[in-house]
Design an enzyme around this catalytic site. Sequence first.
Site, PDB file in Angstrom:
ATOM      1  N   SER A   1      23.450 -17.283   6.869  1.00  0.00           N
ATOM      2  CA  SER A   1      22.696 -16.912   5.658  1.00  0.00           C
ATOM      3  C   SER A   1      23.582 -17.008   4.397  1.00  0.00           C
ATOM      4  O   SER A   1      23.974 -18.119   4.032  1.00  0.00           O
ATOM      5  CB  SER A   1      22.100 -15.522   5.882  1.00  0.00           C
ATOM      6  OG  SER A   1      21.184 -15.197   4.887  1.00  0.00           O
ATOM      7  N   ALA A   2      23.940 -15.911   3.748  1.00  0.00           N
ATOM      8  CA  ALA A   2      24.799 -15.980   2.546  1.00  0.00           C
ATOM      9  C   ALA A   2      26.111 -16.703   2.858  1.00  0.00           C
ATOM     10  O   ALA A   2      26.634 -17.441   2.020  1.00  0.00           O
ATOM     11  CB  ALA A   2      25.078 -14.578   2.009  1.00  0.00           C
TER      12      ALA A   2
ATOM     13  N   GLU B   1      14.824 -20.596   9.992  1.00  0.00           N
ATOM     14  CA  GLU B   1      15.495 -19.625  10.861  1.00  0.00           C
ATOM     15  C   GLU B   1      15.531 -20.147  12.303  1.00  0.00           C
ATOM     16  O   GLU B   1      14.491 -20.511  12.857  1.00  0.00           O
ATOM     17  CB  GLU B   1      14.764 -18.283  10.814  1.00  0.00           C
ATOM     18  CG  GLU B   1      14.852 -17.640   9.444  1.00  0.00           C
ATOM     19  CD  GLU B   1      14.185 -16.274   9.386  1.00  0.00           C
ATOM     20  OE1 GLU B   1      13.431 -15.923  10.313  1.00  0.00           O
ATOM     21  OE2 GLU B   1      14.433 -15.554   8.397  1.00  0.00           O
TER      22      GLU B   1
ATOM     23  N   HIS C   1      17.026 -19.306   5.450  1.00  0.00           N
ATOM     24  CA  HIS C   1      15.731 -18.646   5.742  1.00  0.00           C
ATOM     25  C   HIS C   1      14.582 -19.451   5.125  1.00  0.00           C
ATOM     26  O   HIS C   1      13.644 -18.864   4.571  1.00  0.00           O
ATOM     27  CB  HIS C   1      15.690 -17.211   5.180  1.00  0.00           C
ATOM     28  CG  HIS C   1      16.770 -16.302   5.667  1.00  0.00           C
ATOM     29  ND1 HIS C   1      16.711 -15.663   6.885  1.00  0.00           N
ATOM     30  CD2 HIS C   1      17.946 -15.911   5.098  1.00  0.00           C
ATOM     31  CE1 HIS C   1      17.806 -14.910   7.046  1.00  0.00           C
ATOM     32  NE2 HIS C   1      18.575 -15.052   5.977  1.00  0.00           N
TER      33      HIS C   1
ATOM     34  N   GLY D   1      23.891 -11.398   3.874  1.00  0.00           N
ATOM     35  CA  GLY D   1      23.648 -10.252   2.998  1.00  0.00           C
ATOM     36  C   GLY D   1      23.265 -10.780   1.629  1.00  0.00           C
ATOM     37  O   GLY D   1      22.531 -11.762   1.537  1.00  0.00           O
TER      38      GLY D   1
END
Lengths: 235, 235
Positions: B122-123, B194, B159, B90
Amino acid sequence: MKNLILASTSTIYGSKYLEYLLPELKIFFKNVNKITFVPYARPSGISYEAYTKIVSTAFKTIDIEVNSIHNCKDKQHAIENAEGIFVGGGNTFVLVKELYDQKLMGILKASIDKGIPYLGTSAGSNIAGQTMQTTNDMPIVYPPSYATLGFIPFNINAHYLDPDPTSKHKGETRETRLKEFHTYNSIPVLGLREGSWLEVKENKIILKGGLSARWFQKGKLPIEIGSDKIVNYKS
Amino acid sequence: MKNLILASTSTIYGSKYLEYLLPELKIFFKNVNKITFVPYARPSGISYEAYTKIVSTAFKTIDIEVNSIHNCKDKQHAIENAEGIFVGGGNTFVLVKELYDQKLMGILKASIDKGIPYLGTSAGSNIAGQTMQTTNDMPIVYPPSYATLGFIPFNINAHYLDPDPTSKHKGETRETRLKEFHTYNSIPVLGLREGSWLEVKENKIILKGGLSARWFQKGKLPIEIGSDKIVNYKS
């Protein structure tokens, strides 16, 4: 009277630095012989000297001299007594931190409010909004605050990019990022596509450059604003 | 012994949430019946409840129950006594601010150092690095610090996207942004594409997922690290 040009980008594809804006800048700066340049955003980490050289070359074609603030002993004086001011693009975090560190935020705001013509491109346009929170840049330094100059009553997202329907990338689109912004903030945001700029005369804000721009408000669907239209931020 | 999976993304193109990682997670969490989930990053501003539902659906397919920390009265206890921890993706600014506000940074670090298996996407992977400064996210909230958990001795850029040679867009490429980062910082950065993830067993860090990753160091040209290779951050 406030008098600003806030451009999405300094450079559009296939043309030289500032080239697409120069006819407009010739009119905008018609009574100006010398501008004060703020190179603090340092695009790609370029030095102040190298950045100033690029800017000087572009402005020379419209007979305007460039005085970079990094060469001024009394920076506050250089802002207050400028004929015109140009804040160039680069990293918004770096720009904002340096403006705070040099104690130039207040003097810059007061000087532009009094009517010194202001040109911003990219990061230089971002800081004309209420906060720098809709920048696309990486937080490579930690500024003491996100609050910026507030010449306009909304935020700008520079280099606005429409989602690519063919993309296989799963990182957030610009529109998703702005939706996340509005989960926590209520300041409207104008997504300015490359080639667009805002012409600000006191409280009248007009979109220029021939492209539409995308207007984001908390809890509403985004809408398009046509070129040469007034940005009616009170709606 | 530290035991982590740090994935670039939760979702790859054309497949469901976490789907590509589930075979790996089944092995990674083989002794785990229930994980503690940290939903704070709120992708697209989604609610904690809605986010937890998505995560629960995915983990149900490998018979793991999901307990979200937003439902826990004693959040520190929930971290310390977790069988496994998952920090989802997020907005990294939102995630880091909430972890500081809830005073969970220290307890999270201590618990993972003691050996509780940690999954980040991700985060959730960004915060496993030294700082959150190589996030791609917008600064929609102001965290008290950029310092993060430091499970690995470098930063992650999740990413990671290669420059598109056909692009007409003039916004900075990812590589340019990381170059700007290294103007002000010396922490190395791994650009994780990714579909890639890092397998961290104490101090041994291996790149997984079949793709190479891009390694950025201050003042050096970036290099590619092949899949299944050790990330030799001492080089």
